[in-house]
Write a protein that holds these residues in place. Structure first.
Motif, PDB file in Angstrom:
ATOM      1  N   THR A 177      -9.117  24.744  23.028  1.00 33.23           N
ATOM      2  CA  THR A 177      -7.995  24.354  22.181  1.00 33.23           C
ATOM      3  C   THR A 177      -7.043  25.526  21.991  1.00 33.23           C
ATOM      4  O   THR A 177      -7.432  26.698  22.128  1.00 33.23           O
ATOM      5  N   LEU A 178      -5.795  25.189  21.652  1.00 36.55           N
ATOM      6  CA  LEU A 178      -4.783  26.195  21.388  1.00 36.55           C
ATOM      7  C   LEU A 178      -3.707  25.537  20.554  1.00 36.55           C
ATOM      8  O   LEU A 178      -3.493  24.325  20.655  1.00 36.55           O
ATOM      9  N   ARG A 179      -3.019  26.327  19.736  1.00 38.55           N
ATOM     10  CA  ARG A 179      -1.914  25.793  18.953  1.00 38.55           C
ATOM     11  C   ARG A 179      -0.671  26.605  19.203  1.00 38.55           C
ATOM     12  O   ARG A 179      -0.685  27.834  19.035  1.00 38.55           O
ATOM     13  N   LEU A 180       0.393  25.937  19.571  1.00 41.74           N
ATOM     14  CA  LEU A 180       1.684  26.577  19.748  1.00 41.74           C
ATOM     15  C   LEU A 180       2.515  26.401  18.484  1.00 41.74           C
ATOM     16  O   LEU A 180       2.409  25.385  17.803  1.00 41.74           O
ATOM     17  N   SER A 181       3.347  27.392  18.207  1.00 43.11           N
ATOM     18  CA  SER A 181       4.240  27.339  17.052  1.00 43.11           C
ATOM     19  C   SER A 181       5.669  27.595  17.498  1.00 43.11           C
ATOM     20  O   SER A 181       5.908  28.348  18.447  1.00 43.11           O
ATOM     21  N   CYS A 182       6.604  26.997  16.785  1.00 48.78           N
ATOM     22  CA  CYS A 182       8.023  27.197  17.081  1.00 48.78           C
ATOM     23  C   CYS A 182       8.780  27.316  15.774  1.00 48.78           C
ATOM     24  O   CYS A 182       8.689  26.434  14.915  1.00 48.78           O
ATOM     25  N   THR A 183       9.524  28.392  15.652  1.00 50.92           N
ATOM     26  CA  THR A 183      10.341  28.629  14.460  1.00 50.92           C
ATOM     27  C   THR A 183      11.807  28.646  14.851  1.00 50.92           C
ATOM     28  O   THR A 183      12.185  29.310  15.818  1.00 50.92           O
ATOM     29  N   ALA A 184      12.611  27.917  14.099  1.00 51.02           N
ATOM     30  CA  ALA A 184      14.048  27.849  14.347  1.00 51.02           C
ATOM     31  C   ALA A 184      14.788  28.663  13.294  1.00 51.02           C
ATOM     32  O   ALA A 184      14.485  28.565  12.103  1.00 51.02           O
ATOM     33  N   THR A 185      15.762  29.445  13.742  1.00 46.26           N
ATOM     34  CA  THR A 185      16.606  30.201  12.825  1.00 46.26           C
ATOM     35  C   THR A 185      18.063  29.982  13.205  1.00 46.26           C
ATOM     36  O   THR A 185      18.375  29.496  14.280  1.00 46.26           O
ATOM     37  N   GLY A 186      18.953  30.351  12.300  1.00 44.93           N
ATOM     38  CA  GLY A 186      20.384  30.169  12.555  1.00 44.93           C
ATOM     39  C   GLY A 186      20.890  28.907  11.882  1.00 44.93           C
ATOM     40  O   GLY A 186      20.464  28.560  10.790  1.00 44.93           O
ATOM     41  N   ASP A 187      21.792  28.209  12.557  1.00 48.45           N
ATOM     42  CA  ASP A 187      22.407  26.995  11.992  1.00 48.45           C
ATOM     43  C   ASP A 187      21.492  25.794  12.158  1.00 48.45           C
ATOM     44  O   ASP A 187      21.800  24.835  12.872  1.00 48.45           O
ATOM     45  N   THR A 188      20.371  25.827  11.461  1.00 46.80           N
ATOM     46  CA  THR A 188      19.357  24.793  11.651  1.00 46.80           C
ATOM     47  C   THR A 188      19.684  23.491  10.941  1.00 46.80           C
ATOM     48  O   THR A 188      18.991  22.500  11.132  1.00 46.80           O
ATOM     49  N   TRP A 189      20.736  23.454  10.137  1.00 48.74           N
ATOM     50  CA  TRP A 189      21.030  22.270   9.341  1.00 48.74           C
ATOM     51  C   TRP A 189      21.326  21.050  10.202  1.00 48.74           C
ATOM     52  O   TRP A 189      21.194  19.922   9.762  1.00 48.74           O
ATOM     53  N   GLU A 190      21.723  21.264  11.459  1.00 49.38           N
ATOM     54  CA  GLU A 190      22.057  20.140  12.329  1.00 49.38           C
ATOM     55  C   GLU A 190      20.830  19.517  12.998  1.00 49.38           C
ATOM     56  O   GLU A 190      20.914  18.436  13.568  1.00 49.38           O
ATOM     57  N   ILE A 191      19.699  20.198  12.948  1.00 54.23           N
ATOM     58  CA  ILE A 191      18.516  19.742  13.677  1.00 54.23           C
ATOM     59  C   ILE A 191      17.956  18.479  13.036  1.00 54.23           C
ATOM     60  O   ILE A 191      17.742  18.432  11.828  1.00 54.23           O
ATOM     61  N   ASN A 192      17.703  17.476  13.860  1.00 56.29           N
ATOM     62  CA  ASN A 192      17.035  16.267  13.394  1.00 56.29           C
ATOM     63  C   ASN A 192      15.727  15.983  14.099  1.00 56.29           C
ATOM     64  O   ASN A 192      14.921  15.212  13.597  1.00 56.29           O
ATOM     65  N   ALA A 193      15.532  16.571  15.252  1.00 57.56           N
ATOM     66  CA  ALA A 193      14.281  16.360  15.974  1.00 57.56           C
ATOM     67  C   ALA A 193      13.900  17.640  16.688  1.00 57.56           C
ATOM     68  O   ALA A 193      14.767  18.435  17.078  1.00 57.56           O
TER      69      ALA A 193
END
Length: 127
Positions: free
Chosen positions: A16-32
């Motif tokens: 098993t393994l777990r990947l992570s993703c962090t978003a920075t910047g103008d994230t207000w537009e992200i919906n998915a």
């Protein structure tokens, strides 16, 4: 928007393994948010995506990972995680985090170009 993935590595088949993703910047537009993978010589494949619909999380999984991978997120702008169980050598690929601004039916994210893509993190599954 900048996306940073982490959690890739070398694991034995069945592991098993777990990947992570962090978003920075103008994230207000992200919906998915979601995860692509690309193995050498193969096309990039969307393996999982997630979107918040009111108070319900909607998800998409490629047939190749259904029942083994689970995508989750803390909120619609991330961070997002990909829990990968029962890994197989054919899961070996570069995994990329992606975001979309539009609100779409989940299966449409497979044919809609992402708005942002991370640099990727390598997963290698040994047999």
């Amino acid at each position: 928007v900048q996306l940073v993935e982490s959690g890739g590595g070398l694991v034995q088949a069945g592991g098993t393994l777990r990947l992570s993703c962090t978003a920075t910047g103008d994230t207000w537009e992200i919906n998915a948010m979601g995860w692509y993978r690309q193995a050498p010589g193969k096309e990039r494949e969307l393996v999982a995506a997630i979107r918040l619909n009111d108070v319900t999380w909607l998800t998409y999984y490629a047939d190749s990972v259904k029942g083994r991978f689970t995508i989750s997120s803390n909120n619609r702008r991330g961070p997002t995680f990909l829990q990968m169980n029962s890994l197989r050598p054919e899961d070996t690929a570069m995994y990329y985090c992606a975001t979309w601004n539009p609100v779409l039916p989940m299966d449409e994210y497979t044919t809609t170009r992402y708005d942002y893509l991370g640099q990727g993190t390598q997963l290698t599954v040994s047999s």
